[in-house]
Design an enzyme around this catalytic site. Structure first.
Site, PDB file in Angstrom:
ATOM      1  N   LYS A  22      29.103  13.720  39.126  1.00 16.25           N
ATOM      2  CA  LYS A  22      28.935  14.771  39.833  1.00 16.25           C
ATOM      3  C   LYS A  22      29.088  14.500  41.435  1.00 16.25           C
ATOM      4  O   LYS A  22      29.910  15.044  42.191  1.00 16.25           O
ATOM      5  CB  LYS A  22      27.846  15.737  39.620  1.00 16.25           C
ATOM      6  CG  LYS A  22      27.774  16.864  40.509  1.00 16.25           C
ATOM      7  CD  LYS A  22      26.523  17.821  40.039  1.00 16.25           C
ATOM      8  CE  LYS A  22      25.344  17.313  40.848  1.00 16.25           C
ATOM      9  NZ  LYS A  22      25.062  17.773  42.335  1.00 16.25           N
ATOM     10  N   ASN A  23      28.107  13.588  42.123  1.00 11.93           N
ATOM     11  CA  ASN A  23      27.729  13.493  43.040  1.00 11.93           C
ATOM     12  C   ASN A  23      28.828  12.681  44.026  1.00 11.93           C
ATOM     13  O   ASN A  23      28.758  12.622  44.992  1.00 11.93           O
ATOM     14  CB  ASN A  23      26.382  13.015  43.471  1.00 11.93           C
ATOM     15  CG  ASN A  23      25.406  14.289  43.157  1.00 11.93           C
ATOM     16  OD1 ASN A  23      25.799  15.300  43.086  1.00 11.93           O
ATOM     17  ND2 ASN A  23      24.151  13.559  43.205  1.00 11.93           N
ATOM     18  N   CYS A 116      20.986  23.672  44.931  1.00 12.22           N
ATOM     19  CA  CYS A 116      19.518  23.862  44.513  1.00 12.22           C
ATOM     20  C   CYS A 116      18.598  24.207  45.593  1.00 12.22           C
ATOM     21  O   CYS A 116      18.564  23.336  46.488  1.00 12.22           O
ATOM     22  CB  CYS A 116      19.076  22.566  43.764  1.00 12.22           C
ATOM     23  SG  CYS A 116      20.099  22.400  42.117  1.00 12.22           S
ATOM     24  N   ARG A 121      16.747  21.624  53.397  1.00 12.71           N
ATOM     25  CA  ARG A 121      18.024  21.115  53.240  1.00 12.71           C
ATOM     26  C   ARG A 121      18.856  21.483  54.536  1.00 12.71           C
ATOM     27  O   ARG A 121      20.233  22.182  54.415  1.00 12.71           O
ATOM     28  CB  ARG A 121      18.862  21.266  52.105  1.00 12.71           C
ATOM     29  CG  ARG A 121      18.043  21.327  50.855  1.00 12.71           C
ATOM     30  CD  ARG A 121      18.877  21.027  49.358  1.00 12.71           C
ATOM     31  NE  ARG A 121      19.553  20.161  48.970  1.00 12.71           N
ATOM     32  CZ  ARG A 121      20.245  19.653  48.070  1.00 12.71           C
ATOM     33  NH1 ARG A 121      20.167  20.935  46.995  1.00 12.71           N
ATOM     34  NH2 ARG A 121      20.954  18.961  47.735  1.00 12.71           N
ATOM     35  N   ASP A 304      16.648  12.532  42.067  1.00 11.91           N
ATOM     36  CA  ASP A 304      17.176  13.170  41.073  1.00 11.91           C
ATOM     37  C   ASP A 304      16.503  12.839  39.602  1.00 11.91           C
ATOM     38  O   ASP A 304      16.860  13.661  38.604  1.00 11.91           O
ATOM     39  CB  ASP A 304      18.769  12.867  40.884  1.00 11.91           C
ATOM     40  CG  ASP A 304      19.296  13.351  42.180  1.00 11.91           C
ATOM     41  OD1 ASP A 304      20.346  13.089  42.351  1.00 11.91           O
ATOM     42  OD2 ASP A 304      18.582  14.069  42.873  1.00 11.91           O
ATOM     43  N   ARG A 398      26.257  23.188  35.934  1.00 14.21           N
ATOM     44  CA  ARG A 398      26.662  22.822  37.227  1.00 14.21           C
ATOM     45  C   ARG A 398      27.000  21.207  37.177  1.00 14.21           C
ATOM     46  O   ARG A 398      27.759  20.442  37.929  1.00 14.21           O
ATOM     47  CB  ARG A 398      25.907  23.114  38.484  1.00 14.21           C
ATOM     48  CG  ARG A 398      25.950  24.602  39.065  1.00 14.21           C
ATOM     49  CD  ARG A 398      25.245  24.704  40.216  1.00 14.21           C
ATOM     50  NE  ARG A 398      25.450  23.500  41.087  1.00 14.21           N
ATOM     51  CZ  ARG A 398      24.522  22.818  41.824  1.00 14.21           C
ATOM     52  NH1 ARG A 398      23.378  23.342  41.416  1.00 14.21           N
ATOM     53  NH2 ARG A 398      24.922  21.778  42.410  1.00 14.21           N
TER      54      ARG A 398
HETATM   55  C1  EPZ Z   1      22.650  14.415  47.827  1.00 11.43           C
HETATM   56  O1  EPZ Z   1      22.296  15.679  48.463  1.00 11.43           O
HETATM   57  C2  EPZ Z   1      22.685  14.958  46.196  1.00 11.43           C
HETATM   58  N1  EPZ Z   1      23.690  15.961  46.423  1.00 11.43           N
HETATM   59  C3  EPZ Z   1      21.471  15.200  45.876  1.00 11.43           C
HETATM   60  O2  EPZ Z   1      21.606  15.463  44.423  1.00 11.43           O
HETATM   61  C4  EPZ Z   1      20.465  14.340  45.811  1.00 11.43           C
HETATM   62  O3  EPZ Z   1      19.480  14.422  45.690  1.00 11.43           O
HETATM   63  C5  EPZ Z   1      20.733  13.645  47.357  1.00 11.43           C
HETATM   64  O4  EPZ Z   1      21.615  13.392  48.018  1.00 11.43           O
HETATM   65  C6  EPZ Z   1      19.579  12.549  47.734  1.00 11.43           C
HETATM   66  O5  EPZ Z   1      19.965  11.356  47.098  1.00 11.43           O
HETATM   67  C7  EPZ Z   1      25.070  15.702  46.399  1.00 11.43           C
HETATM   68  O6  EPZ Z   1      25.395  14.716  46.494  1.00 11.43           O
HETATM   69  C8  EPZ Z   1      25.832  17.064  46.138  1.00 11.43           C
HETATM   70  P1  EPZ Z   1      20.555  14.302  51.755  1.00 11.43           P
HETATM   71  P2  EPZ Z   1      21.945  15.835  49.965  1.00 11.43           P
HETATM   72  O7  EPZ Z   1      21.451  14.555  52.904  1.00 11.43           O
HETATM   73  O8  EPZ Z   1      23.565  15.253  50.547  1.00 11.43           O
HETATM   74  C9  EPZ Z   1      17.418  15.801  54.869  1.00 11.43           C
HETATM   75  C10 EPZ Z   1      21.321  16.752  42.228  1.00 11.43           C
HETATM   76  O9  EPZ Z   1      20.471  17.008  41.513  1.00 11.43           O
HETATM   77  N2  EPZ Z   1      18.524  16.023  55.626  1.00 11.43           N
HETATM   78  O10 EPZ Z   1      20.668  12.687  51.342  1.00 11.43           O
HETATM   79  O11 EPZ Z   1      21.657  17.291  50.336  1.00 11.43           O
HETATM   80  C11 EPZ Z   1      17.464  16.777  53.492  1.00 11.43           C
HETATM   81  O12 EPZ Z   1      16.718  17.973  53.835  1.00 11.43           O
HETATM   82  C12 EPZ Z   1      21.258  16.763  43.818  1.00 11.43           C
HETATM   83  O13 EPZ Z   1      22.613  16.155  41.932  1.00 11.43           O
HETATM   84  C13 EPZ Z   1      18.171  16.647  56.897  1.00 11.43           C
HETATM   85  O14 EPZ Z   1      17.256  16.908  57.401  1.00 11.43           O
HETATM   86  O15 EPZ Z   1      20.686  14.854  50.426  1.00 11.43           O
HETATM   87  C14 EPZ Z   1      16.728  15.798  52.531  1.00 11.43           C
HETATM   88  O16 EPZ Z   1      15.125  16.329  52.927  1.00 11.43           O
HETATM   89  C15 EPZ Z   1      20.048  17.335  44.128  1.00 11.43           C
HETATM   90  N3  EPZ Z   1      19.405  16.743  57.729  1.00 11.43           N
HETATM   91  C16 EPZ Z   1      16.695  14.519  52.858  1.00 11.43           C
HETATM   92  O17 EPZ Z   1      17.483  14.502  54.098  1.00 11.43           O
HETATM   93  C17 EPZ Z   1      20.663  16.859  57.488  1.00 11.43           C
HETATM   94  O18 EPZ Z   1      21.604  16.887  57.977  1.00 11.43           O
HETATM   95  C18 EPZ Z   1      18.037  13.871  52.137  1.00 11.43           C
HETATM   96  O19 EPZ Z   1      19.250  14.777  52.114  1.00 11.43           O
HETATM   97  C19 EPZ Z   1      20.837  16.161  55.937  1.00 11.43           C
HETATM   98  C20 EPZ Z   1      19.780  16.126  55.304  1.00 11.43           C
END
Ligand code: EPZ
Length: 417
Positions: A22-23, A116, A121, A304, A398
């Site tokens: 998915k990701n 989610c 986020r 995850d 999803r």
């Molecule tokens: C991706 O989310 C995945 N989703 C998530 O999987 C996964 O949990 C996550 O990466 C971490 O591995 C998809 O790929 C669609 P991040 P993403 O940007 O991109 C903070 C699932 O269950 N952050 O690595 O949203 C953020 O708030 C889902 O499949 C900022 O502060 O994750 C978080 O605390 C859930 N500012 C941390 O970084 C930003 O601009 C990690 O977020 C971006 C992120």
């Protein structure tokens, strides 16, 4: 509203084939609009996130030919118009249209993404990256207009190794003038799969999978065929299930390397598994001892998996702990597991939880709070005594391709009612 009904306690045997990730696919589909010809993506999972991305492409007038497990995308007649709030909010990964449309047209008009509710986020790191390439950003009430006269390569240091920001900056930079270096980049396997896709179309990306990614801009991206990697999170979900109630249950079509941290923790707890080249077999469940996990960016223990591990920990002897360092609100499923008899304590700062075991779980009515939280309840229902019904199942659909069919094929009593 449809719900999932599970009759627990049935041993599971046979083979569960894993689908495309998915990701990864949710980034590949928006990335395909950067192609100046036709991009073909195979091993595409049948999940609602893909449907929602397809609807955005249709909205933008792209040509799509979707068949079972495959999608062909041609964006030569695409119209760069506003992506409505309704379409943007359907999923988190709609934000990849920011990088792709900015990279292709130097302009994008869309709303804050959905996804989610496992934390705040924000997308500040994505926007900071776009600005470093020369873009101007206006935002009002979560409505973003991002535009640039030209995009110029630059050195970008990420304050956090964000998956989404790393991929989005890559998408915006592949057609920029000159060289972009992303430092402190995320290194998840899905990022490598997206970089390989772009390189297959003629992009010049080096270092994907490490913390430093270098992108040298190109003018043209040609057609390509690309395969989505197996979904390591789907694979890990079923591996945890197999450890609890599998009898010669094989998880097939996987890359075991991508599951290293999970395999290490399950082994530490006492799981006996046979690891093949592209599969893992669990012969029978054992008595497990408690473990402690701390979520980290890849290759550390994936956030995850932590919600699904909570269900596993209810079956381990002693006190297990989960420390969540990536998202600030990812323990909501624990209160649903408590309804099934789990003994759980969440620390006031919502960063650490303790799960006592071994505890007998009993089926009841529970609510899916998010995608992986929902999966943790499906696993709980399969090992529990009696019947469990889960509502809010759209979260689960999803991200889990053909979950009812795959589980029924190995002997589970599960259905959508
Ligand atoms: C991706 O989310 C995945 N989703 C998530 O999987 C996964 O949990 C996550 O990466 C971490 O591995 C998809 O790929 C669609 P991040 P993403 O940007 O991109 C903070 C699932 O269950 N952050 O690595 O949203 C953020 O708030 C889902 O499949 C900022 O502060 O994750 C978080 O605390 C859930 N500012 C941390 O970084 C930003 O601009 C990690 O977020 C971006 C992120």
């Amino acid at each position: 509203m449809p719900r999932i009904r599970i009759e627990g306690g049935h041993k599971l045997s046979g083979t569960i084939p894993i689908s495309g990730a998915k990701n990864s696919v949710v980034a590949l589909i928006p990335a395909a609009i950067l192609c100046d010809e036709t991009a073909t993506i195979s091993n595409v999972p049948d999940i609602t996130d893909v449907d929602d991305l397809e609807n955005i492409l249709i909205h933008l007038n792209a040509k799509i030919n979707r068949t079972t497990g495959k999608v062909e995308i041609n964006s030569s007649d695409i119209i760069n118009k506003e992506i409505t709030s309704e379409l943007s909010k359907k999923l988190r990964a709609s934000y990849y249209f920011m990088g792709a449309l900015l990279g292709k047209f130097k302009k994008v008009d869309m709303y804050f993404p959905g996804g989610c509710s496992i934390g705040e986020r924000p997308i500040n790191l994505h926007l900071k990256g776009f600005e470093a390439l020369g873009a101007r950003i206006t935002e009002e009430d979560n409505h973003f207009i991002i535009e640039a006269d030209s995009l110029k390569g630059n050195n970008i240091y990420l304050d956090f190794r964000s998956v989404g920001a790393t991929i989005n900056i890559m998408l915006a930079a592949v057609k920029a003038t000159g060289k972009t270096v992303i430092d402190n980049a995320a290194a998840e396997p899905e990022i490598v799969n997206v970089a390989t896709f772009l390189n297959n179309m003629g992009a010049k990306i080096k270092g994907a999978g490490t913390s430093t990614i270098t992108i040298t801009g190109v003018k043209h991206l040609h057609s390509c065929f690309h395969e989505v990697i197996p979904d390591r999170i789907e694979a890990g979900t079923y591996l945890i299930l197999a450890s609890l109630i599998g009898e010669n249950l094989k998880i097939d079509n996987i890359i075991p390397n991508h599951l290293e941290a999970l395999i290490a923790k399950l082994t530490e707890s006492g799981v006996d598994m046979e690891i093949g080249i592209d599969n893992i077999l669990v012969k029978e469940p054992k008595n497990y001892k408690s473990i402690n996990i701390k979520t980290l960016v890849y290759p550390g223990f994936a956030t995850d998996f932590q919600q699904i591990m909570a269900t596993y920990m209810t079956q381990c002897k002693g006190s297990s702990t989960i420390e969540e360092t990536i998202f600030e609100n990812r323990f909501q499923n624990l209160y649903e597991l408590e309804k099934m008899g789990a003994i759980i304590k969440v620390r006031k700062d919502n960063k650490k939880a303790t799960i006592k075991g071994k505890t007998k779980l009993v089926g009841t009515e529970v609510v899916s709070t998010d995608l992986r939280g929902g999966a943790s309840l499906v696993i709980a229902g399969l090992i529990a005594e009696g019947v469990t019904t889960i509502s809010n199942i759209s979260y689960i659909l999803r991200g889990y391709d053909k979950i009812i069919e795959k589980l029924t094929n190995v002997g589970a009593k599960i259905e959508i009612i």
